[in-house]
Design a protein around this motif. Structure first.
Motif, PDB file in Angstrom:
ATOM      1  N   UNK A  36       0.829  -1.206   0.000  1.00 15.75           N
ATOM      2  CA  UNK A  36       0.000   0.000   0.000  1.00 15.75           C
ATOM      3  C   UNK A  36       0.867   1.262   0.000  1.00 15.75           C
ATOM      4  N   UNK A  37       1.923   1.213   0.834  1.00 16.91           N
ATOM      5  CA  UNK A  37       2.816   2.380   0.894  1.00 16.91           C
ATOM      6  C   UNK A  37       3.511   2.569  -0.450  1.00 16.91           C
ATOM      7  N   UNK A  38       3.922   1.461  -1.065  1.00 20.85           N
ATOM      8  CA  UNK A  38       4.580   1.547  -2.367  1.00 20.85           C
ATOM      9  C   UNK A  38       3.633   2.126  -3.405  1.00 20.85           C
ATOM     10  N   UNK A  39       2.360   1.718  -3.344  1.00 15.17           N
ATOM     11  CA  UNK A  39       1.373   2.252  -4.274  1.00 15.17           C
ATOM     12  C   UNK A  39       1.231   3.767  -4.098  1.00 15.17           C
ATOM     13  N   UNK A  40       1.183   4.207  -2.846  1.00 12.95           N
ATOM     14  CA  UNK A  40       1.113   5.650  -2.587  1.00 12.95           C
ATOM     15  C   UNK A  40       2.349   6.332  -3.154  1.00 12.95           C
ATOM     16  N   UNK A  41       3.509   5.683  -2.994  1.00 16.08           N
ATOM     17  CA  UNK A  41       4.751   6.239  -3.520  1.00 16.08           C
ATOM     18  C   UNK A  41       4.689   6.396  -5.027  1.00 16.08           C
TER      19      UNK A  41
END
Length: 670
Positions: A36-41
Motif C-alpha cells: 500500500x505504501x509503495x502504491x502511494x509512492x
C-alpha cells in the motif's frame, strides 16, 4: 514419504503451530502495508526516477522470498522436532520390550532342563508331597523372575501336571503350540494369542520349550514347559515411563493390530491401525480426533526380533506443536552459529541483515534524489518504507530466535531422553543378573554335592558341567563359579580359568557377607572395582549362598562374573543419538558413573572405567528417576548434556535389596 507427501504434511500441520501462524500473519500484514505504501509512492513519484520505485520493489520481493524461506524452515524444524521425539519414544517402547523378551528365551530353555521337573514328570502318579514340592519350586522361580504370572508343566498328551495360578482351572489343552513345541527343533516357541492355557487372558504370551529326559543328548520327550509372560504388566510399565501428556503409545502385532495401548478408550485392543508400514509422521483419525502418528520396527537384540511387533505413538494434532521448551533464550542465541544448525538456518539471519542494509541504501538514495528534485511529498513514503523494513527485520530476529530455541530444545529433550534410556536399560539388565544368581543357587545338584562332607572328582566334574551348560545359555557372564563354605573355589564354567580352582575367592568382606545370606530372597553385589576374576578389569560380581537341601545350612556360594566392559558399552552405544543415516552423531559420547563421578563405563576412549569424571555439576545430586539436560562446557568444548539417575526396575533396587545409584550422561557437541 515423497516430496508431495511432505508438502501435504507441512500444509496440514502449519495451522497447528501457534508461533508459525503468528509470524506468518505478521509477515503478511507487513507485506500488505508495504504494498500500500509503495502504491502511494508510485502515485506521488512524478518527480522521482522510476528506478527508485523499482529498487524498493526488488527489496520487497527479496524480503518476501526470505519470509517464505523462514516460515518453511520454522515448519520443517517443528515437524523434525516432533518426528525425533515421537520416533525415539516409539523405538524405545518396542526395543525395551524386545530386550526383556530376549531374556525369556534363555529362561525357558534353562528351566526346561531342571532336574527336579524332569524327575517329577517321570513319575506317572506323583504323591501330593512331590506335587507340592514342584509347586514350591516354581513359586521360588516366579518370586525371583517376577515377569511371569503363570508356569505350566504338561505331559506329552497335553495334560497339565502342574500350574501355579490357582485361578487358572485348566487341566488339559489341545492348543497347537503343545504339538508344535514337542516337534520343534528350536530351543523354544514364542506364542501370542488367545489360548485355553490362560483362558482368562484376551491374549496369552507364552514361551514354551520341550522337556527331555536329557536335553544335551536329545533324550526322550517328557513334556512341555510354558512360561507365561506378564505382558500387560510389562508394557504398562514401559508406557508409564514414556507417554507424555495427551499422547498414546501402543504395541502393534505383525498384522498392525493393537495388542496393547496406553489409552484403550481411543486406541482399543484389536484395532487395526491404517497406514501402518509408512515411514515418518502420518495422520490418523480415531474417535473423531486427528492424531499425528509415528511407528518403528524393533532394531532387535542379539539377533532376536520377537514376533516382529511395532512401536506406535500418537499425538493429538492440536497439541502436537505446543511449546514445551527445555532451552533458555541465551542457549538459543549462543548457539545460532553452532554446527547443530544447517547452513540454510544460519544464512537466514545473515540474508535478512543484508536485505535491511540494501533497503537502507535505497531509502538513503531516495532521500538524496527527493531532496535534489524538491520531491518533499515522497519523503514520508521513504520513512514509512524504512520503518516497515526495520519492523520486518525485528520479526525476523524474533522468529529466528524461536527457530533456534526449537532446535536447541529438541536437542536437550533428546539427550535427556537418551540418558534415561541408557540407565533404564542398565537397571533392567542387572535385574536379570540378581535373578539369575539366586535361582542358580537353588540348583539341586549344587546343593547336594556341596553339602557332602567329601566330594569326588566326578562330583566336581558334574558341578563344572552344569555351570558350563548354564553359561552357554547366558552369555553375558565371563565365568560362573562355585565356592565352599571356606570361600575356596571348587568349580568354574570357563575352562580357560580352571587355574582358579582351589584358590580363595578375593574380597573376603563380600564373601563373608555372601555366606551370611540365609534365604533364597537375598544376594550380594561387589563394589564396582577391578577384580582378578575379570582379568583385573572393573565389573560387578553377583553372589549368594548355597544351602543344604534338608537343613538349610550354608554349604558354599555361587558367584557370577558380569561381562561389564562390552555389555555396558553396548548399552551406552544403543542409547546415543543418531543422524538420519542411523550413525552415532559425530563427537557424541556417553557414560555411566556413580554419584561420586566414578566411571563405570564410557564410549569415550580417554575416559576409562575406574577413573573419576571431572565434571562440576548438579547432575550427581539428582533424585532417583530424575532427569535433566543443560548446555555446558567440558574440557574447553561446548556440549548439550542429558542426565538421568537410576531408579531400579521391579524389585531390583526398589525394595531395599540393594542400593547402587548410577548416573547416565549423554554428551552431544554443539
Amino acid at each position: 514419504m515423497d516430496n508431495k507427501d511432505i508438502s501435504t504434511l507441512h500444509a496440514s500441520c502449519i495451522r497447528f503451530m501457534p508461533l508459525v501462524t503468528q509470524y506468518n500473519h505478521t509477515f503478511l500484514s507487513l507485506g500488505e502495508w508495504w504494498q500500500k505504501v509503495t502504491l502511494i509512492g508510485k502515485i506521488n513519484s512524478h518527480s522521482v526516477t522510476p528506478t527508485l520505485i523499482d529498487d524498493m520493489e526488488v527489496t520487497r520481493r527479496h524480503f518476501k522470498e526470505l519470509q517464505a524461506n523462514l516460515i518453511n524452515n520454522l515448519v520443517k524444524e517443528n515437524i523434525r522436532k516432533l518426528e525425533l521425539e515421537c520416533s525415539a519414544r516409539a523405538q524405545v517402547a518396542i526395543d525395551i520390550l524386545i530386550r526383556n523378551l530376549f531374556e525369556r528365551t534363555a529362561d525357558v530353555g534353562f528351566l526346561a532342563t531342571d532336574d527336579d521337573i524332569r524327575t517329577f514328570l517321570r513319575e506317572s502318579t506323583p504323591t501330593e508331597q512331590q506335587h507340592q514340592a514342584i509347586v514350591d519350586r516354581l513359586h521360588e522361580y516366579t518370586t525371583k523372575y517376577s515377569v511371569y504370572d503363570e508356569i505350566l508343566i504338561l505331559d506329552t498328551k497335553g495334560r497339565v501336571r502342574v500350574n501355579l495360578d490357582e485361578t487358572n482351572q485348566v487341566v488339559s489343552s489341545n492348543d497347537p503350540l503343545i504339538r508344535e513345541t514337542l516337534e520343534t527343533t528350536q530351543p523354544y516357541i514364542e506364542t501370542f494369542r488367545r489360548s485355553n492355557l490362560q483362558s482368562g487372558r484376551r491374549a496369552a504370551h507364552i514361551f514354551s520349550a520341550p522337556i527331555r529326559d536329557d536335553e544335551r543328548h536329545g533324550g526322550n520327550l517328557l513334556g512341555v514347559l510354558c512360561l507365561c509372560f506378564r505382558f500387560e504388566d510389562e508394557v504398562n510399565g514401559i508406557f508409564a515411563n514414556l507417554v507424555g501428556e495427551d499422547e498414546i503409545i501402543a504395541i502393534l502385532d505383525q498384522n498392525n493390530r493393537v495388542i496393547s495401548s496406553s489409552n484403550e478408550q481411543i486406541l482399543p485392543f484389536g484395532y487395526r491401525v491404517s497406514g501402518s508400514g509408512q515411514s515418518g509422521i502420518n495422520f490418523i483419525e480415531l474417535e473423531e480426533q486427528n492424531f499425528l502418528s509415528h511407528q518403528n520396527k524393533t532394531k532387535g537384540y542379539q539377533g532376536y526380533n520377537g514376533l516382529n511387533w511395532l512401536g506406535l505413538i500418537l499425538r493429538p494434532v492440536q497439541k502436537a506443536f505446543a511449546e514445551k521448551s527445555a532451552a533458555t533464550k541465551s542457549d538459543a542465541v549462543q548457539l545460532q552459529r553452532s554446527s547443530i544448525f544447517s547452513k540454510t538456518l544460519q544464512n537466514i539471519a545473515y540474508r535478512a541483515e543484508r536485505v535491511v542494509d540494501d533497503l537502507s541504501l535505497v531509502v538513503l538514495n531516495g532521500q538524496i534524489v527527493s531532496a535534489k528534485r524538491n520531491a518533499i511529498e515522497f519523503m514520508p513514503v521513504l520513512e514509512e518504507i524504512r520503518t516497515i523494513g526495520y519492523r520486518t527485520k525485528g520479526v525476523f530476529d524474533e522468529s529466528i530466535d524461536d527457530l533456534c530455541n526449537t532446535v536447541v530444545s529438541s536437542l536437550l529433550s533428546d539427550v535427556q531422553f537418551q540418558a534415561f534410556l541408557a540407565v533404564d536399560i542398565m537397571d533392567r539388565n542387572l535385574y536379570e543378573r540378581a535373578n539369575d544368581v539366586r535361582w542358580w543357587a537353588l540348583t539341586s545338584c549344587f546343593r547336594e554335592i556341596l553339602a557332602q562332607p567329601l566330594r569326588s572328582h566326578q562330583d566336581d566334574a558334574t558341578l563344572a558341567s552344569v555351570l558350563e551348560y548354564i553359561n552357554g545359555l547366558y552369555t553375558v557372564y565371563t565365568n560362573l563359579m562355585l565356592f565352599d563354605s571356606n570361600g575356596t573355589i571348587v568349580a568354574v564354567s570357563n575352562i580357560d580359568e580352571n587355574h582358579l580352582i582351589g584358590q580363595t575367592m578375593p574380597d573376603q568382606a563380600v564373601i563373608k557377607k555372601t555366606l551370611a545370606v540365609s534365604d533364597s530372597k537375598h544376594y550380594t553385589v561387589s563394589p564396582f572395582a577391578a577384580t582378578p576374576l575379570y582379568n583385573g578389569q572393573h565389573t560387578y560380581l553377583y553372589l549368594t549362598s548355597i544351602r543344604a537341601p534338608h537343613n538349610n545350612k550354608t554349604v558354599g556360594g555361587i558367584c557370577v562374573v558380569f561381562d561389564g566392559k562390552p555389555e555396558f558399552l553396548a548399552m551406552l552405544q544403543d542409547s546415543l543419538p543418531r543422524d538420519n543415516n542411523h550413525q552415532i552423531l559425530s563427537g557424541a559420547f556417553g557414560l555411566f558413573t556413580d554419584r561420586h563421578g566414578l566411571i563405570i563405563a564410557s564410549t569415550k576412549p580417554d575416559l576409562l572405567p575406574g577413573q573419576t569424571l571431572q565434571l562440576e555439576s548438579h547432575f550427581f545430586q539428582l533424585e532417583n528417576g530424575q532427569r535433566d539436560s543443560v548446555i555446558l562446557q567440558y574440557n574447553g568444548d561446548q556440549y548439550a548434556v542429558g542426565a538421568a539417575m537410576s531408579k531400579g526396575y521391579r524389585e531390583y533396587k526398589t525394595t531395599g535389596d540393594y542400593q547402587n545409584d548410577v548416573l547416565a550422561l549423554i554428551f552431544v557437541p554443539v
